[in-house]
Design a protein around this motif. Structure first.
Motif, short mmCIF file in Angstrom:
data_model
loop_
_atom_site.label_atom_id
_atom_site.label_comp_id
_atom_site.label_asym_id
_atom_site.label_seq_id
_atom_site.Cartn_x
_atom_site.Cartn_y
_atom_site.Cartn_z
N GLU A 19 0.83 -1.21 0.00
CA GLU A 19 0.00 0.00 0.00
C GLU A 19 0.87 1.26 0.00
O GLU A 19 0.59 2.22 -0.72
N ALA A 42 2.44 1.69 -3.41
CA ALA A 42 1.51 2.30 -4.37
C ALA A 42 1.39 3.80 -4.13
O ALA A 42 1.41 4.60 -5.07
N ALA A 43 1.29 4.20 -2.86
CA ALA A 43 1.20 5.63 -2.53
C ALA A 43 2.48 6.35 -2.96
O ALA A 43 2.43 7.46 -3.50
N LEU A 96 2.44 6.93 -6.71
CA LEU A 96 1.51 8.00 -7.06
C LEU A 96 2.09 9.38 -6.72
O LEU A 96 1.94 10.33 -7.49
N ARG A 150 -5.86 6.42 -11.69
CA ARG A 150 -5.01 5.51 -10.89
C ARG A 150 -5.23 5.74 -9.41
O ARG A 150 -5.24 4.80 -8.62
N LEU A 151 -5.40 6.99 -9.02
CA LEU A 151 -5.65 7.34 -7.62
C LEU A 151 -6.96 6.72 -7.16
O LEU A 151 -7.05 6.16 -6.07
N THR A 174 -8.54 4.10 -8.44
CA THR A 174 -8.51 2.63 -8.44
C THR A 174 -7.46 2.07 -7.48
O THR A 174 -7.28 0.85 -7.43
N SER A 175 -6.79 2.92 -6.74
CA SER A 175 -5.75 2.44 -5.82
C SER A 175 -6.31 1.68 -4.63
O SER A 175 -5.58 0.96 -3.96
#
Length: 145
Positions: free
Chosen positions: A53, A56-57, A60, A82-83, A85-86
């Motif tokens: 997680e 992913a952050a 982004l 993308r933000l 669907t994160s």
């Protein structure tokens, strides 16, 4: 007491680092990579490898920083998707807030690019208030008024 394990031939525990605080992790993620220290880079890499997680952050945030550095709002819609669907709840709500102000942000990026050019035209249109479909003002429009 500290010497007793050595006398008995017992293994000594390796010193442990304290876990980073959420504030530390946020600072590490938002700091530009060239400004991070070697120790911070190693700790952040271990943390990102351990937590998908946060990884992913981090990706982004890096992509958003690249958009800001380039002063280019063209990738913003894809980045917002993308933000969304994160599946990270705080980021999904951030995407919703940015979408509300997206026309103003896009215009601000364009004006910033114009303001930095040496050949700015006097009649260059600046950001105009963009009414929403439901005709209520966005937060950015309220600030502009």
């Amino acid at each position: 007491m500290a010497v007793a394990p050595l006398r008995r031939g017992l293994p000594i525990d390796m010193p442990r680092e304290r876990p980073p605080s959420p504030r530390d992790v946020a600072r590490w993620i938002t700091t530009a990579p060239p400004r991070r220290g070697l120790h911070t880079i190693k700790r952040l890499d271990r943390l990102l490898a351990h937590c998908p997680e946060l990884n992913a952050a981090h990706d982004l945030v890096c992509d958003f920083a690249a958009m800001l550095d380039a002063q280019d709002a063209a990738p913003l819609p894809d980045w917002l998707e993308r933000l969304t669907t994160s599946r990270l709840a705080p980021l999904v709500s951030l995407a919703k807030a940015i979408r509300e102000d997206q026309p103003v942000l896009t215009c601000a990026a364009a004006v910033r690019g114009v303001a930095h050019s040496s050949q700015r035209s006097v009649d260059q249109p600046y950001c105009q208030r963009m009414p929403r479909a439901d005709s209520s003002a966005t937060r950015s429009e309220a600030r502009l008024a």
